[in-house]
Scaffold this motif. Structure first.
Motif, PDB file in Angstrom:
ATOM      1  N   ILE A   1       0.830  -1.206   0.000  1.00  0.00           N
ATOM      2  CA  ILE A   1       0.000   0.000   0.000  1.00  0.00           C
ATOM      3  C   ILE A   1       0.865   1.257   0.000  1.00  0.00           C
ATOM      4  CG2 ILE A   1      -1.633   1.337   1.391  1.00  0.00           C
ATOM      5  CD1 ILE A   1      -3.044  -1.221   2.091  1.00  0.00           C
ATOM      6  N   SER A   2       2.006   1.205   0.705  1.00  0.00           N
ATOM      7  CA  SER A   2       2.887   2.385   0.711  1.00  0.00           C
ATOM      8  C   SER A   2       3.385   2.687  -0.700  1.00  0.00           C
ATOM      9  CB  SER A   2       4.071   2.160   1.658  1.00  0.00           C
ATOM     10  OG  SER A   2       5.016   1.248   1.116  1.00  0.00           O
ATOM     11  N   TYR A   3       3.725   1.627  -1.463  1.00  0.00           N
ATOM     12  CA  TYR A   3       4.174   1.843  -2.837  1.00  0.00           C
ATOM     13  C   TYR A   3       3.082   2.476  -3.689  1.00  0.00           C
ATOM     14  CZ  TYR A   3       8.225  -1.216  -1.959  1.00  0.00           C
ATOM     15  OH  TYR A   3       9.384  -1.758  -1.496  1.00  0.00           O
TER      16      TYR A   3
ATOM     17  N   GLY B   1       5.426  -0.797  -7.038  1.00  0.00           N
ATOM     18  CA  GLY B   1       4.063  -1.195  -6.673  1.00  0.00           C
ATOM     19  C   GLY B   1       3.744  -2.614  -7.086  1.00  0.00           C
ATOM     20  N   VAL B   2       4.142  -2.994  -8.299  1.00  0.00           N
ATOM     21  CA  VAL B   2       3.932  -4.368  -8.755  1.00  0.00           C
ATOM     22  C   VAL B   2       4.709  -5.331  -7.873  1.00  0.00           C
ATOM     23  CG1 VAL B   2       4.261  -5.964 -10.681  1.00  0.00           C
ATOM     24  CG2 VAL B   2       3.489  -3.626 -11.110  1.00  0.00           C
ATOM     25  N   TYR B   3       5.921  -4.946  -7.497  1.00  0.00           N
ATOM     26  CA  TYR B   3       6.750  -5.763  -6.610  1.00  0.00           C
ATOM     27  C   TYR B   3       6.030  -6.019  -5.285  1.00  0.00           C
ATOM     28  CZ  TYR B   3      10.890  -7.028  -3.807  1.00  0.00           C
ATOM     29  OH  TYR B   3      11.789  -7.658  -2.994  1.00  0.00           O
ATOM     30  N   GLY B   4       5.410  -4.974  -4.728  1.00  0.00           N
ATOM     31  CA  GLY B   4       4.674  -5.129  -3.466  1.00  0.00           C
ATOM     32  C   GLY B   4       3.492  -6.072  -3.600  1.00  0.00           C
ATOM     33  N   ILE B   5       2.766  -6.005  -4.718  1.00  0.00           N
ATOM     34  CA  ILE B   5       1.623  -6.887  -4.939  1.00  0.00           C
ATOM     35  C   ILE B   5       2.070  -8.343  -5.039  1.00  0.00           C
ATOM     36  CG2 ILE B   5      -0.186  -7.514  -6.578  1.00  0.00           C
ATOM     37  CD1 ILE B   5      -0.877  -5.072  -4.951  1.00  0.00           C
ATOM     38  N   VAL B   6       3.143  -8.589  -5.789  1.00  0.00           N
ATOM     39  CA  VAL B   6       3.669  -9.953  -5.925  1.00  0.00           C
ATOM     40  C   VAL B   6       4.059 -10.501  -4.558  1.00  0.00           C
ATOM     41  CG1 VAL B   6       5.529 -11.354  -6.885  1.00  0.00           C
ATOM     42  CG2 VAL B   6       4.435  -9.609  -8.294  1.00  0.00           C
TER      43      VAL B   6
ATOM     44  N   VAL C   1      11.658  -8.645 -13.673  1.00  0.00           N
ATOM     45  CA  VAL C   1      10.935  -9.916 -13.532  1.00  0.00           C
ATOM     46  C   VAL C   1      11.695 -10.861 -12.608  1.00  0.00           C
ATOM     47  CG1 VAL C   1      10.181 -11.982 -14.772  1.00  0.00           C
ATOM     48  CG2 VAL C   1       9.762  -9.719 -15.747  1.00  0.00           C
ATOM     49  N   ALA C   2      13.036 -10.867 -12.731  1.00  0.00           N
ATOM     50  CA  ALA C   2      13.845 -11.717 -11.851  1.00  0.00           C
ATOM     51  C   ALA C   2      13.677 -11.304 -10.394  1.00  0.00           C
ATOM     52  CB  ALA C   2      15.314 -11.648 -12.262  1.00  0.00           C
ATOM     53  N   LEU C   3      13.565  -9.998 -10.141  1.00  0.00           N
ATOM     54  CA  LEU C   3      13.311  -9.531  -8.771  1.00  0.00           C
ATOM     55  C   LEU C   3      11.937  -9.989  -8.282  1.00  0.00           C
ATOM     56  CD1 LEU C   3      14.760  -5.894  -8.657  1.00  0.00           C
ATOM     57  CD2 LEU C   3      15.490  -7.853  -7.291  1.00  0.00           C
ATOM     58  N   TYR C   4      10.943  -9.981  -9.185  1.00  0.00           N
ATOM     59  CA  TYR C   4       9.615 -10.461  -8.803  1.00  0.00           C
ATOM     60  C   TYR C   4       9.654 -11.957  -8.477  1.00  0.00           C
ATOM     61  CZ  TYR C   4       8.005  -6.055 -10.891  1.00  0.00           C
ATOM     62  OH  TYR C   4       7.808  -4.734 -11.185  1.00  0.00           O
ATOM     63  N   ILE C   5      10.418 -12.714  -9.248  1.00  0.00           N
ATOM     64  CA  ILE C   5      10.536 -14.152  -8.978  1.00  0.00           C
ATOM     65  C   ILE C   5      11.297 -14.378  -7.679  1.00  0.00           C
ATOM     66  CG2 ILE C   5      11.510 -16.324  -9.836  1.00  0.00           C
ATOM     67  CD1 ILE C   5      11.062 -15.284 -12.665  1.00  0.00           C
ATOM     68  N   TYR C   6      12.296 -13.527  -7.430  1.00  0.00           N
ATOM     69  CA  TYR C   6      13.072 -13.634  -6.186  1.00  0.00           C
ATOM     70  C   TYR C   6      12.196 -13.482  -4.953  1.00  0.00           C
ATOM     71  CZ  TYR C   6      15.320 -11.180  -2.282  1.00  0.00           C
ATOM     72  OH  TYR C   6      15.678 -10.754  -1.035  1.00  0.00           O
ATOM     73  N   VAL C   7      11.190 -12.609  -5.028  1.00  0.00           N
ATOM     74  CA  VAL C   7      10.381 -12.330  -3.844  1.00  0.00           C
ATOM     75  C   VAL C   7       9.456 -13.497  -3.492  1.00  0.00           C
ATOM     76  CG1 VAL C   7       8.278 -11.282  -4.821  1.00  0.00           C
ATOM     77  CG2 VAL C   7       9.240 -10.382  -2.699  1.00  0.00           C
ATOM     78  N   LEU C   8       9.230 -14.422  -4.445  1.00  0.00           N
ATOM     79  CA  LEU C   8       8.393 -15.588  -4.147  1.00  0.00           C
ATOM     80  C   LEU C   8       9.002 -16.451  -3.045  1.00  0.00           C
ATOM     81  CD1 LEU C   8       7.311 -16.629  -7.770  1.00  0.00           C
ATOM     82  CD2 LEU C   8       5.987 -15.338  -6.083  1.00  0.00           C
ATOM     83  N   PRO C   9      10.257 -16.915  -3.180  1.00  0.00           N
ATOM     84  CA  PRO C   9      10.827 -17.712  -2.089  1.00  0.00           C
ATOM     85  C   PRO C   9      11.021 -16.917  -0.806  1.00  0.00           C
ATOM     86  CG  PRO C   9      12.501 -17.234  -3.738  1.00  0.00           C
ATOM     87  CD  PRO C   9      11.175 -16.845  -4.333  1.00  0.00           C
ATOM     88  N   TYR C  10      11.285 -15.616  -0.924  1.00  0.00           N
ATOM     89  CA  TYR C  10      11.385 -14.796   0.291  1.00  0.00           C
ATOM     90  C   TYR C  10      10.084 -14.870   1.089  1.00  0.00           C
ATOM     91  CZ  TYR C  10      11.519 -10.691   3.304  1.00  0.00           C
ATOM     92  OH  TYR C  10      11.452  -9.853   4.393  1.00  0.00           O
TER      93      TYR C  10
END
Length: 541
Positions: A160-162, A308-313, A373-382
């Motif tokens: 939400i902050s993003y 913002g997309v990163y936060g949603i993912v 996209v790689a950062l978005y995939i990275y956040v999945l295992p995090y």
């Protein structure tokens, strides 16, 4: 998770959501600064229309962590005196004072620093109090899922902050309103918690430790949504009281932290949260606009949109893990697989930056999109490992007598290294260019996977059994204590002037010896009749 299990535990879920409402500002506030400081309205009001320097950026972001470190440590003795629920109210009021100072700030950035420091004290206290409160109220079979809601709320705050920052940058004219609106939004979640927290029950484990045995059982039965005569409830309550017995035979709470079987738990909490902060996630999260700019998204709007997309993912993946995976995979396996995956993704991003560095062009290149996209995939295992698991793990491994110290230590460690990493990230970005920064974080994550492989599994284990797992008390002694308390609960009075000490005697005393209620005379709903079973015979409170 079965529908019946969810229905039976609905009261604990509501308690968790209310208690964690304040923790929303943990994610919101820590991620907000990096975006707000880049807004033209903020630059005009506080920086003379110039972009923030690395020093100002790191100070605005990290001063909250410094206050939070103090708040986390201070919350332990306060919660021991006031209880978990009342201490959360105090922490919320402290935060509100700091948020008010930030919102009212004009021209002088020192007021922003001061307001964030005060808010940090409240945030730090809430990060210690809320997980403790929820873990002490949740049943063992779904404790990971319920306690893990902490991370969902934090990630929701980040997302939400993003989007609020992106929205005001896109739709609000350059003015003070651009930065005041995101900062003022902090009052909403904390206000929700202050309104509903008085309707929640105090931790039954804290009440038992304070000798309020009768109220402890009543609260436990209410939280479990079951009858006082339930065998499962009585077994859990006997286990809680057996743990209290061992505590009373100890040499004092604080000194217990250094005894055999307890020291290792503090070491694990320290290392786990230190590794969490150096996993690279907070560097990406707090400075997301700057990070996305560094990989080839030069405009403020593009960087904020990517953030913002990163936060949603991150939010969706955390939700999926908590409601599908945490009680199936367990804590240790989730950590090992997750951080190993994170390390691999960082090496991929680093290699792409090394071979295809972003140029000076204004348009976003395909390689930059690939790195995003790689950062978005990275956040999945995090989101199913080092993100939520440390909060779950550290809120459950400590015994009842030292949990407030243990979680305070864990939260303070998190904020200490949080402060350090946010202070050094801008400098690291400048000096470790060409993908080197991502190589560093990737290497740390692979080392973290090795460390997590040796952690004890705690999935489905009661809080009282943690003392057995870590060798603080033998299984035989704990079983004898549980049996003794369970027997006395059936033959003796539930509470008396001795604060429940009669329940630990070798032989059950006469019920007439003690004042207070017997277990079978506590008030229940007469229409239900005290039938045994989950969701039946609800306590009338």
């Amino acid at each position: 998770m079965s529908r019946r299990s969810a229905f039976v535990n609905w009261r604990v879920y509501i308690l968790a959501i209310v208690a964690y409402s304040g923790v929303f500002v943990f994610g919101f506030d820590t991620s907000l600064a990096g975006g707000v400081i880049a807004l033209p309205g903020f630059e005009n009001d506080f920086l003379g229309g110039q972009p923030a320097s690395a020093q100002v950026l790191s100070l605005v972001v990290s001063v909250l962590q410094a206050g939070a470190f103090v708040g986390a440590l201070s919350a332990a003795p306060i919660s021991e005196f006031l209880g978990r629920r009342n201490s959360l109210v105090v922490a919320s009021l402290i935060f509100v004072c700091g948020a008010a100072v930030q919102t009212a700030a004009t021209n002088d950035i020192v007021w922003i620093y001061c307001g964030r420091a005060v808010s940090g004290v409240g945030v730090g206290a809430m990060t210690m109090l809320a997980p403790t409160y929820v873990a002490e109220s949740a049943p063992a079979n779904v404790r990971g899922r319920i306690t893990g809601i902490f991370q969902v709320i934090v990630v929701l705050g980040v997302a939400i902050s993003y989007w609020i920052t992106y929205g005001v940058n896109l739709n609000i004219p350059v003015s003070s309103a651009q930065w005041r609106i995101p900062i003022a939004f902090q009052f909403v979640p904390v206000g929700i918690m202050l309104i509903f927290l008085p309707f929640c029950k105090e931790s039954p484990r804290w009440l038992a430790r304070k000798g309020r045995v009768e109220q402890s059982l009543l609260n436990l039965a209410w939280l479990r949504n079951t009858a006082l005569t339930s065998t499962k409830l009585q077994d859990e309550f006997a286990s809680i009281l057996a743990s209290v017995k061992h505590e009373r035979e100890g040499r004092g709470n604080f000194r217990e932290c250094f005894e055999k079987g307890n020291r290792i738990r503090f070491v694990i909490a320290f290392i786990l949260f230190a590794l969490q902060q150096f996993s690279g996630q907070n560097s990406v999260s707090y400075y997301a606009p700057e990070v996305f700019s560094s990989i080839g998204m030069p405009s403020t709007t593009s960087a904020l949109l990517a953030s913002g997309v990163y936060g949603i993912v991150k939010l969706l993946s955390t939700l999926a893990f908590l409601f599908i995976g945490i009680e199936q995979l367990g804590r240790r396996r989730s950590l090992v697989y997750g951080v190993a995956w994170m390390g691999i993704m960082f090496f991929i991003i680093g290699a792409l930056l090394r071979t295809h560095p972003p140029g000076a062009q204004q348009e976003v290149s395909n390689w930059s999109i690939g790195m995003a996209v790689a950062l978005y995939i990275y956040v999945l295992p995090y989101s199913f490992s080092i993100g939520p698991i440390p909060w779950v793990y550290c809120s459950e491994i400590f015994g009842n007598s030292i949990r407030h110290y243990g979680v305070a230590w864990a939260a303070a460690t998190q904020w200490l290294f949080n402060f350090i990493i946010t202070k050094i990230t801008p400098t690291l970005e400048q000096r470790l260019s060409g993908g080197t920064l991502f190589f560093m974080f990737g290497s740390i994550n692979l080392l973290t996977a090795v460390f997590c492989f040796f952690l004890p599994e705690t999935k489905g284990v009661s809080l009282e059994e943690m003392d057995v797992i870590f060798g603080y008390v033998s299984r035989e002694q704990r079983q004898r204590d549980v049996l003794r308390v369970a027997t006395n609960l059936q033959h003796g009075a539930l509470s008396g002037p001795d604060g429940g000490r009669h329940l630990f005697e070798s032989r059950p005393g006469s019920a007439s010896t003690y004042e207070g209620h017997r277990l079978d005379t506590l008030y229940e709903d007469p229409e239900v009749g005290g039938k045994e079973g989950e969701g039946e015979g609800a306590v009338a409170l």
